[in-house]
Write a protein that holds these residues in place. Sequence first.
Motif, PDB file in Angstrom:
ATOM      1  N   ALA A  75       0.961  -1.020  -0.046  1.00  0.00           N
ATOM      2  CA  ALA A  75       0.031  -0.010   0.151  1.00  0.00           C
ATOM      3  C   ALA A  75       0.944   1.051  -0.019  1.00  0.00           C
ATOM      4  N   PRO A  76       1.183   1.885  -1.093  1.00  0.00           N
ATOM      5  CA  PRO A  76       2.326   2.760  -1.313  1.00  0.00           C
ATOM      6  C   PRO A  76       1.998   4.290  -0.649  1.00  0.00           C
ATOM      7  N   ASP A  77       0.654   4.617  -0.472  1.00  0.00           N
ATOM      8  CA  ASP A  77       0.382   5.746   0.073  1.00  0.00           C
ATOM      9  C   ASP A  77      -0.076   5.679   1.702  1.00  0.00           C
ATOM     10  N   GLU A  78      -0.050   4.481   2.074  1.00  0.00           N
ATOM     11  CA  GLU A  78      -0.237   4.269   3.717  1.00  0.00           C
ATOM     12  C   GLU A  78       0.786   4.901   4.520  1.00  0.00           C
ATOM     13  N   GLY A  79       0.692   5.646   5.201  1.00  0.00           N
ATOM     14  CA  GLY A  79       1.858   6.264   6.121  1.00  0.00           C
ATOM     15  C   GLY A  79       1.711   5.506   7.533  1.00  0.00           C
ATOM     16  N   PHE A  80       3.005   5.547   8.209  1.00  0.00           N
ATOM     17  CA  PHE A  80       3.021   4.987   9.472  1.00  0.00           C
ATOM     18  C   PHE A  80       4.157   5.560  10.065  1.00  0.00           C
ATOM     19  N   VAL A  81       4.338   5.365  11.595  1.00  0.00           N
ATOM     20  CA  VAL A  81       5.333   6.000  12.424  1.00  0.00           C
ATOM     21  C   VAL A  81       6.131   4.562  12.724  1.00  0.00           C
ATOM     22  N   VAL A  82       7.313   4.563  12.601  1.00  0.00           N
ATOM     23  CA  VAL A  82       8.284   3.446  13.140  1.00  0.00           C
ATOM     24  C   VAL A  82       8.094   3.327  14.652  1.00  0.00           C
ATOM     25  N   ARG A  83       7.811   2.160  15.075  1.00  0.00           N
ATOM     26  CA  ARG A  83       7.821   1.964  16.454  1.00  0.00           C
ATOM     27  C   ARG A  83       8.556   0.659  16.803  1.00  0.00           C
ATOM     28  N   ALA A  84       9.282   0.574  17.841  1.00  0.00           N
ATOM     29  CA  ALA A  84      10.176  -0.490  18.045  1.00  0.00           C
ATOM     30  C   ALA A  84       9.320  -1.783  18.276  1.00  0.00           C
ATOM     31  N   GLY A  85       8.469  -1.735  19.015  1.00  0.00           N
ATOM     32  CA  GLY A  85       7.504  -2.759  19.195  1.00  0.00           C
ATOM     33  C   GLY A  85       6.906  -3.465  18.171  1.00  0.00           C
ATOM     34  N   ASP A  86       7.068  -2.671  16.766  1.00  0.00           N
ATOM     35  CA  ASP A  86       6.246  -3.376  15.678  1.00  0.00           C
ATOM     36  C   ASP A  86       7.307  -4.108  14.862  1.00  0.00           C
ATOM     37  N   LEU A  87       8.591  -4.209  15.314  1.00  0.00           N
ATOM     38  CA  LEU A  87       9.810  -4.688  14.319  1.00  0.00           C
ATOM     39  C   LEU A  87       9.961  -6.096  14.899  1.00  0.00           C
ATOM     40  N   HIS A  88      10.239  -6.984  13.939  1.00  0.00           N
ATOM     41  CA  HIS A  88      10.545  -8.243  14.121  1.00  0.00           C
ATOM     42  C   HIS A  88      11.818  -8.888  14.287  1.00  0.00           C
ATOM     43  N   HIS A  89      12.852  -8.059  14.049  1.00  0.00           N
ATOM     44  CA  HIS A  89      14.125  -7.978  14.235  1.00  0.00           C
ATOM     45  C   HIS A  89      14.637  -8.537  15.689  1.00  0.00           C
ATOM     46  N   ARG A  90      15.419  -9.442  15.907  1.00  0.00           N
ATOM     47  CA  ARG A  90      15.768  -9.933  17.312  1.00  0.00           C
ATOM     48  C   ARG A  90      15.637  -8.657  18.387  1.00  0.00           C
ATOM     49  N   HIS A  91      16.450  -7.552  17.901  1.00  0.00           N
ATOM     50  CA  HIS A  91      16.735  -6.329  18.619  1.00  0.00           C
ATOM     51  C   HIS A  91      16.067  -5.061  17.981  1.00  0.00           C
ATOM     52  N   PRO A  92      15.178  -4.586  18.304  1.00  0.00           N
ATOM     53  CA  PRO A  92      14.538  -3.362  17.494  1.00  0.00           C
ATOM     54  C   PRO A  92      15.402  -1.961  17.684  1.00  0.00           C
ATOM     55  N   VAL A  93      16.632  -2.223  17.431  1.00  0.00           N
ATOM     56  CA  VAL A  93      17.640  -0.905  17.672  1.00  0.00           C
ATOM     57  C   VAL A  93      17.667  -0.509  16.141  1.00  0.00           C
ATOM     58  N   THR A  94      17.217   0.695  15.851  1.00  0.00           N
ATOM     59  CA  THR A  94      16.943   1.369  14.759  1.00  0.00           C
ATOM     60  C   THR A  94      16.930   2.674  14.493  1.00  0.00           C
ATOM     61  N   PRO A  95      18.042   3.249  13.554  1.00  0.00           N
ATOM     62  CA  PRO A  95      17.873   4.944  13.603  1.00  0.00           C
ATOM     63  C   PRO A  95      16.637   5.384  12.969  1.00  0.00           C
ATOM     64  N   TYR A  96      15.704   4.481  12.621  1.00  0.00           N
ATOM     65  CA  TYR A  96      14.356   5.013  12.015  1.00  0.00           C
ATOM     66  C   TYR A  96      13.452   5.141  13.122  1.00  0.00           C
ATOM     67  N   ALA A  97      13.522   4.702  14.456  1.00  0.00           N
ATOM     68  CA  ALA A  97      12.615   4.926  15.209  1.00  0.00           C
ATOM     69  C   ALA A  97      11.978   6.211  15.378  1.00  0.00           C
ATOM     70  N   GLY A  98      10.661   6.405  15.293  1.00  0.00           N
ATOM     71  CA  GLY A  98       9.914   7.658  15.382  1.00  0.00           C
ATOM     72  C   GLY A  98       9.741   8.258  14.267  1.00  0.00           C
ATOM     73  N   ARG A  99      10.344   7.672  12.998  1.00  0.00           N
ATOM     74  CA  ARG A  99      10.163   8.429  11.667  1.00  0.00           C
ATOM     75  C   ARG A  99       9.111   8.064  10.954  1.00  0.00           C
TER      76      ARG A  99
END
Length: 463
Positions: free
Chosen positions: A402-426
């Motif tokens: 869905a190309p037009d759907e926006g969202f804010v990156v939240r650590a709890g939504d990530l499936h990597h083992r550790h949700p450490v990301t520079p995109y948090a809150g973006r």
Amino acid sequence: MTGSPEGQADVVAGGQVDLVIRAARAVVGGGEVAAAVCVRDGVITAVLPYDAPAPETDEVVELGPDVVLLPGLVDSHVHVNEPGHADWEGFATATRAAAAGGITTLVDMPLDSVPATVRAEALEAKRAAASGRCLVDVGFWGGAIPGNLGGLAALRRAGVLGFKCFLADSGAPDFPPLRPDQLVAAMREVRAFDGVLLVHAESAAALAGRPPARGPGYAGFLASRPDQVEEEAVATVIEAARLTGARAHIVHVSSARVLPAIGAARRAGVRLTAETCPHYLALTAEEVPEGATEYACCPPIRAAVNREPLWSALSGGVLDLVVSDHSPCAPELKHPGDFGAAWGGIASLQLSLPVVWTEARLRGVALPEVVRWMSEAPARLAGLPAKGAIAPGRDADLCAFAPDEGFVVRAGDLHHRHPVTPYAGRRLYGRVRRTWLRGRRVDPARPAGRLLAAPANHLEGIR
């Protein structure tokens, strides 16, 4: 591009298929069309006009006009780290993150696992760790280090898709870099069976004597790995590829200053391809907060003036593909507040597509171009002809985006083992609604990913 799908295949009269996906928007044949995609036994059998009569089928999926059907993405640069560092990442978590991000095939890098994938028995250990745990298909790169030169053909026969090397310290003691003469030797070896050598292009000589990074300031970290480090290494790779005739691929280009040399080499007939990564296309040095080591990676994120030439190089064909370089670690190894001690790597596997698409749409870049960079070209690099496109005969690896759907990156939504990301809150655009692997919706409870190896005809004649 609109109109009828290209590359249609005939559906045998009266033949039944397992699945038909009708999409008002689908990326097919380099453009966006309305299509009905027919799937049987995990393979696309036909791409028909949207409203064409379909064969008898077990299931029909109708996608709304707000969703675009894409071929599953191929990420050819992922550090899964298992076995040995499954506390950093692992096949179960990495492939779940991949599927959530529309990635249906990934290729694992040969270092940061224990043992490193530099011999056939290490490859078997990695395959054993991955077996039965993958939600998407997984292939493996082998490593080229000083200690296994002369044995690369055996590792290729064991099933690796190609080889990766470093020209400077990799950060892994069991994965030392190649000297320039050893790089030539490795290229001669892979040229003999027309393999490909991926090169981490940072120069040990150019790094020598640079002031080490320390403390919370990003400027010091950036100064420790200036553009010159990439420029010298890329020149070395180009000369080795020219001399040997080997296929060379430069991973994670971050410096725009190497682009003229890459372009000139390609025009001169050197067999050279190159990639960049979402973080170099989206992030800039100026925005890195004090002490925010989740931004630390090698080569580094550079100044804003560097970013637009990378986009131009993708559009102009000087850079071929965009892949994540997903390189996670245990959170404590990021050493928050100290760029000199932080592990260099960005975890971004699940977010690659929305990060790139968010930036692409700002520049007027269409989805078919993004698909070319993130699906078709990585599949070609890895030698996976069944991947990378919605076309008859290809694996039915697909995602509804869905190309037009926006969202804010939240650590709890990530499936990597550790949700450490520079995109948090973006805030990003583009949500993956559904992912299919060989025509079946990915189910986290039922891992169905296969372990890939080079097609048999690619191994013929390797001694």
